[in-house]
Design a protein around this motif. Structure first.
Motif, mmCIF file in Angstrom:
data_model
loop_
_atom_site.group_PDB
_atom_site.id
_atom_site.type_symbol
_atom_site.label_atom_id
_atom_site.label_comp_id
_atom_site.label_asym_id
_atom_site.label_seq_id
_atom_site.Cartn_x
_atom_site.Cartn_y
_atom_site.Cartn_z
ATOM 1 N N ILE A 143 0.864 -1.187 0.000
ATOM 2 C CA ILE A 143 0.000 0.000 0.000
ATOM 3 C C ILE A 143 0.900 1.235 0.000
ATOM 4 O O ILE A 143 1.517 1.560 1.020
ATOM 5 N N GLY A 144 1.002 1.891 -1.140
ATOM 6 C CA GLY A 144 1.845 3.080 -1.228
ATOM 7 C C GLY A 144 3.298 2.799 -0.924
ATOM 8 O O GLY A 144 3.971 3.621 -0.301
ATOM 9 N N SER A 145 3.804 1.663 -1.376
ATOM 10 C CA SER A 145 5.162 1.239 -1.051
ATOM 11 C C SER A 145 6.139 1.542 -2.181
ATOM 12 O O SER A 145 5.856 1.231 -3.344
ATOM 13 N N PRO A 146 7.310 2.119 -1.862
ATOM 14 C CA PRO A 146 8.335 2.355 -2.885
ATOM 15 C C PRO A 146 9.049 1.052 -3.227
ATOM 16 O O PRO A 146 9.851 0.547 -2.442
ATOM 17 N N VAL A 147 8.778 0.501 -4.385
ATOM 18 C CA VAL A 147 9.374 -0.783 -4.767
ATOM 19 C C VAL A 147 10.669 -0.583 -5.545
ATOM 20 O O VAL A 147 11.412 -1.532 -5.769
ATOM 21 N N VAL A 148 10.933 0.649 -5.984
ATOM 22 C CA VAL A 148 12.221 0.988 -6.602
ATOM 23 C C VAL A 148 12.701 2.302 -5.991
ATOM 24 O O VAL A 148 11.907 3.107 -5.514
ATOM 25 N N GLY A 150 14.364 2.910 -3.250
ATOM 26 C CA GLY A 150 14.501 3.095 -1.816
ATOM 27 C C GLY A 150 13.831 4.407 -1.419
ATOM 28 O O GLY A 150 12.722 4.700 -1.851
ATOM 29 N N PRO A 151 14.499 5.257 -0.630
ATOM 30 C CA PRO A 151 13.898 6.538 -0.248
ATOM 31 C C PRO A 151 14.070 7.646 -1.287
ATOM 32 O O PRO A 151 13.565 8.749 -1.092
ATOM 33 N N LYS A 152 14.763 7.366 -2.378
ATOM 34 C CA LYS A 152 15.142 8.415 -3.323
ATOM 35 C C LYS A 152 13.950 9.178 -3.865
ATOM 36 O O LYS A 152 14.010 10.399 -4.062
ATOM 37 N N TYR A 153 12.858 8.499 -4.149
ATOM 38 C CA TYR A 153 11.692 9.143 -4.748
ATOM 39 C C TYR A 153 10.586 9.348 -3.720
ATOM 40 O O TYR A 153 9.402 9.218 -4.024
ATOM 41 N N THR A 154 10.986 9.667 -2.490
ATOM 42 C CA THR A 154 10.045 9.929 -1.415
ATOM 43 C C THR A 154 10.352 11.281 -0.780
ATOM 44 O O THR A 154 11.439 11.834 -0.944
ATOM 45 N N SER A 155 9.396 11.786 -0.015
ATOM 46 C CA SER A 155 9.594 13.065 0.659
ATOM 47 C C SER A 155 10.466 12.949 1.902
ATOM 48 O O SER A 155 10.805 13.966 2.522
ATOM 49 N N THR A 174 18.682 -1.504 -4.233
ATOM 50 C CA THR A 174 17.314 -1.982 -4.408
ATOM 51 C C THR A 174 17.139 -2.666 -5.757
ATOM 52 O O THR A 174 16.531 -3.734 -5.861
ATOM 53 N N LEU A 175 17.682 -2.055 -6.800
ATOM 54 C CA LEU A 175 17.553 -2.625 -8.137
ATOM 55 C C LEU A 175 18.324 -3.935 -8.272
ATOM 56 O O LEU A 175 17.881 -4.860 -8.956
ATOM 57 N N TRP A 199 4.197 8.052 -6.951
ATOM 58 C CA TRP A 199 3.415 6.880 -7.369
ATOM 59 C C TRP A 199 4.168 6.036 -8.388
ATOM 60 O O TRP A 199 4.014 4.810 -8.442
ATOM 61 N N GLN A 200 5.032 6.669 -9.204
ATOM 62 C CA GLN A 200 5.797 5.909 -10.202
ATOM 63 C C GLN A 200 6.721 4.891 -9.529
ATOM 64 O O GLN A 200 7.021 3.847 -10.107
ATOM 65 N N ALA A 201 7.174 5.208 -8.317
ATOM 66 C CA ALA A 201 8.068 4.306 -7.587
ATOM 67 C C ALA A 201 7.322 3.131 -6.976
ATOM 68 O O ALA A 201 7.946 2.187 -6.480
ATOM 69 N N CYS A 202 5.982 3.184 -7.005
ATOM 70 C CA CYS A 202 5.164 2.087 -6.465
ATOM 71 C C CYS A 202 4.850 1.030 -7.519
ATOM 72 O O CYS A 202 4.227 0.016 -7.205
#
Length: 238
Positions: A143-148, A150-155, A174-175, A199-202
């Motif tokens: 649910i709203g999880s960054p699958v690529v 790591g934290p790079k594409y998060t706030s 991660t990759l 969302w693209q990272a999910c």
């Protein structure tokens, strides 16, 4: 798709969510406070067949953050357990082995593999546990999880940088893990209005058996979203 191709296609097109979405995240608690009665209209004629489910919270949150998901799944006939680690402090290397130990104990107790439902970073941990120990897991719902990335594409990217961690190095690590594919079904819920995780990272572009479900709403609100709750039983059984 291999990791090099992913970087060529998406590496320059992904970024943390814009600040305007983060403002919506801050307003989420007030919005939820005005919308409690509508949860009574969620479907109740669902038979979870007593299947076991473990719930994994997001960064900075504990089991209590998933109380509504837990309550609704139990109402639908699922058995649920929290992940047993208290607050998610974000150290995946320390948390994952403990989650595996608890999962092994629950599999021995129930006599069957568990489904994992993880919110945000909890979903990432659920995926990595499944990657290493597929025999313990029936399926994974994120649910709203960054699958690529790591934290790079998060706030919360800066939080990791202040800890002296490189976002680029975490993304590469991660990759690299995708060389070992996840061998269980993955069901990923995401929102394009997410102000914490892009969302693209999910979107999982690597796993063989993956389905994506788009909902509306903020990242903070996903664990209380009627759209998420309504879809969860089917995703755990699909």
């Amino acid at each position: 798709m291999n990791t090099d191709e992913f970087q060529r296609r998406y590496g320059n097109r992904m970024a943390p969510p814009p600040r305007r979405l983060l403002i919506s995240e801050l307003l989420t608690p007030a919005r939820l406070a005005f919308d409690p009665a509508t949860y009574k209209r969620l479907p109740r004629d669902i038979d979870g067949d007593n299947r076991p489910v473990m719930l994994l919270p997001g960064l900075g949150a504990g089991p209590g953050s998933m109380w509504l998901i837990r309550r609704y799944l139990r109402r639908c006939g699922f058995r649920t357990w929290d992940w047993g680690q208290g607050k998610n402090h974000g150290n995946v290397e320390r948390l994952a082995p403990r989650v595996i130990e608890r999962l092994q104990m629950l599999v021995e107790r129930t006599g069957e593999p568990l489904s994992l439902v993880g919110w945000s970073l909890g979903g990432y941990i659920a995926r990595e546990v499944t990657r290493e120990y597929p025999h313990l897991v029936r399926r994974v719902v994120t649910i709203g999880s960054p699958v690529v990335g790591g934290p790079k594409y998060t706030s919360v990217n800066r939080l990791y940088e202040r800890r002296g961690l490189s976002a680029d190095a975490l993304e590469a690590a991660t990759l690299e893990r995708y060389a070992n594919p996840i061998q269980r079904p993955v069901r990923a819920i995401y929102s394009e209005a997410d102000g914490v995780v892009a969302w693209q990272a999910c979107i999982d572009r690597f796993s063989d058996d993956v389905q994506h479900t788009r909902v509306t709403g903020t990242h903070v609100g996903l664990g209380f979203s009627k759209q998420v709750l309504r879809r969860l039983p089917a995703l755990l059984d699909a």
